[in-house]
Scaffold this active site. Structure first.
Site, PDB file in Angstrom:
ATOM      1  N   THR A 167      22.300 185.279  15.772  1.00 37.24           N
ATOM      2  CA  THR A 167      23.575 184.610  15.419  1.00 37.24           C
ATOM      3  C   THR A 167      23.996 185.000  14.020  1.00 37.24           C
ATOM      4  OG1 THR A 167      23.438 182.578  16.737  1.00 37.24           O
ATOM      5  CG2 THR A 167      24.761 182.436  14.790  1.00 37.24           C
ATOM      6  N   ARG A 195      26.382 177.778  29.533  1.00 35.93           N
ATOM      7  CA  ARG A 195      25.550 177.204  28.460  1.00 35.93           C
ATOM      8  C   ARG A 195      26.265 177.395  27.119  1.00 35.93           C
ATOM      9  NH1 ARG A 195      23.154 179.209  23.448  1.00 35.93           N
ATOM     10  NH2 ARG A 195      21.249 178.065  23.063  1.00 35.93           N
ATOM     11  N   VAL A 196      26.298 176.347  26.324  1.00 38.15           N
ATOM     12  CA  VAL A 196      26.886 176.423  24.982  1.00 38.15           C
ATOM     13  C   VAL A 196      25.799 176.034  23.983  1.00 38.15           C
ATOM     14  CG1 VAL A 196      28.625 175.428  23.424  1.00 38.15           C
ATOM     15  CG2 VAL A 196      29.214 175.886  25.813  1.00 38.15           C
ATOM     16  N   THR A 218      21.151 178.999  12.407  1.00 41.97           N
ATOM     17  CA  THR A 218      20.848 179.970  13.450  1.00 41.97           C
ATOM     18  C   THR A 218      19.499 179.569  14.048  1.00 41.97           C
ATOM     19  OG1 THR A 218      20.353 182.295  13.913  1.00 41.97           O
ATOM     20  CG2 THR A 218      19.884 181.540  11.693  1.00 41.97           C
ATOM     21  N   GLY A 219      19.278 179.960  15.292  1.00 38.15           N
ATOM     22  CA  GLY A 219      18.012 179.615  15.940  1.00 38.15           C
ATOM     23  C   GLY A 219      18.247 179.054  17.327  1.00 38.15           C
TER      24      GLY A 219
END
Ligand code: ASP
Length: 309
Positions: A167, A195-196, A218-219
Site C-alpha cells: 500500500t 473485499r475492502v 499500511t498492513g
C-alpha cells in the site's frame, strides 16, 4: 528583477516547513517528485495526487499491491481502493473495489470535489469515474505479466503470494501550511470480490487535520480497520505528542490489547505541521522522507519493538 510573487514565495518559504513522506522503499520516486512539486509552490493535494498517479499507473510497482499491475481478487479481477484527505474539515473522498481504472486516487479526489458523497464502491464508483471522463480499461490491461502469472499459480497450485503488505501512503505539507494524505492499494492478493481494506476508510488508512498533521497506515487492512489507528495518531499529536511518539503509542496500545506476540502486520507514518516525521510498525518498515532542510530524499527504516523487551 524580483516580482511581488517572488517576494511572497520567499516569505512563505522562510515561514514554511514543507515536507513529504511515503510508505515503503518503493515510494522514493514519488517522494522525490513531491519534493520538487512542493518547492515549485504546488499545493499538497495536487502534489499527492500527481505523485500517487505515477505509481498507480506503473505496472512494475503493481507488485507492491498498487493500481495497474496489482494482484487480482480470487476471480482474477483487479479491484482497487484509494482515498485522499485534506487537513481542512470535511475534505475527504474515496473509492473502493474499483475495477478498470489505473489511477484510482484521481477518482477519489473527484469524489471529494464533485460528488455529494464521500465513498463510492464497485460499479457505482466505476460509473462515476466514466462520467467524469476516466477511461475504464479491460482487466487484462490492469494485470502485469508478474501478477497474471501469480494468479495462474494461485489457481493451479493454490500458491499464495510471498512477502508482506504494501500500500502506498503519501503525505505532503505545502508552502501554505496545508497537509494532504493519500493512499492507494489493490488490496490483499486473491481476496474475495468486494473485499475492502482499511485504506479508503477515514481514520483507519488515513487521517489529516491542518491544525496538527496527518497519518497513514499500511498492513493487514482487515485487522487495521478495527482500531482506527490513523485517527488515533493524529489525536495524540493534537494532545502534544511528536509524530514518532504518537505512532509508537498507538502501536503499543494495539499490541497491549491484542497480545504483543499476536499483533498483525502494520506500519504507521505521520507528519506534523513542523515537517517532522514519525513511524512505528510491527514489521521491518522502510519509509521515505524529505523536508525543506534536506538536500535529498532519505530512506528511514523502522524496526519493530516488542513490548516485552
Ligand atoms: N492495507 C491494505 C489492505 O489491507 C494492504 C496493504 O497495506 O498491504 O487493503
Amino acid at each position: 528583477m524580483f516580482t511581488v510573487d517572488k517576494y511572497i514565495y520567499i516569505l512563505k518559504y522562510i515561514l514554511s516547513q514543507m515536507a513529504a513522506v511515503g510508505t515503503w522503499s518503493f515510494s522514493r520516486p514519488a517522494v522525490e517528485r513531491m519534493s520538487c512539486m512542493l518547492l515549485a509552490g504546488q499545493n499538497a493535494t495536487d502534489v499527492v495526487e500527481t505523485a500517487m498517479a505515477e505509481v498507480e499507473d506503473d505496472a512494475d510497482t503493481g507488485r507492491h499491491i498498487v493500481g495497474r499491475g496489482g494482484y487480482p481478487n480470487c476471480k482474477g479481477v483487479v479491484e482497487c481502493d484509494a482515498a485522499i484527505m485534506e487537513g481542512v474539515p470535511g475534505r475527504f473522498g474515496a473509492v473502493a473495489a474499483l475495477r478498470g481504472i489505473a489511477q484510482p486516487c484521481r477518482v477519489a479526489r473527484k469524489v471529494m470535489e464533485k460528488s455529494p458523497h464521500s465513498l463510492l464502491v464497485g460499479d457505482g464508483a466505476e460509473a462515476f469515474a466514466q462520467d467524469l471522463g476516466f477511461t475504464s480499461e479491460a482487466n487484462d490491461n490492469m494485470l502485469s505479466h508478474h501478477t497474471a502469472t501469480a494468479y495462474r499459480e494461485f489457481l493451479e497450485k493454490n500458491k499464495p503470494v510471498s512477502g508482506g503488505h504494501d500500500t502506498i501512503g503519501l503525505i505532503a505539507l505545502d508552502l501554505s501550511g496545508n497537509t494532504t494524505v493519500g493512499v492507494s492499494t489493490s488490496g490483499a492478493p486473491f481476496k474475495s470480490p468486494g473485499r475492502v481494506g482499511d485504506s479508503p476508510l477515514p481514520g483507519c488508512g488515513l487521517y489529516a487535520d491542518n491544525t496538527v498533521g496527518a497519518a497513514a497506515a499500511t498492513g493487514d487492512g482487515d485487522k487495521i480497520m478495527c482500531y482506527c489507528p490513523s485517527f488515533h495518531v493524529v489525536q495524540l499529536m493534537k494532545q502534544g505528542s511528536s509524530p514518532s511518539e504518537a505512532c509508537h503509542a498507538v502501536l503499543a496500545d494495539m499490541q497491549r490489547r491484542i497480545g504483543d506476540d499476536k499483533c498483525f502486520d502494520i506500519g504507521l507514518i505521520s507528519l506534523n505541521m513542523k515537517g517532522e516525521v514519525g513511524a512505528a510498525s510491527s514489521v521491518e518498515f522502510p519509509y521515505t522522507f524529505w523536508n525543506q532542510g534536506m538536500d535529498s530524499v532519505e530512506e528511514l527504516i523502522n524496526q519493530p519493538k516488542s513490548l516485552n523487551v
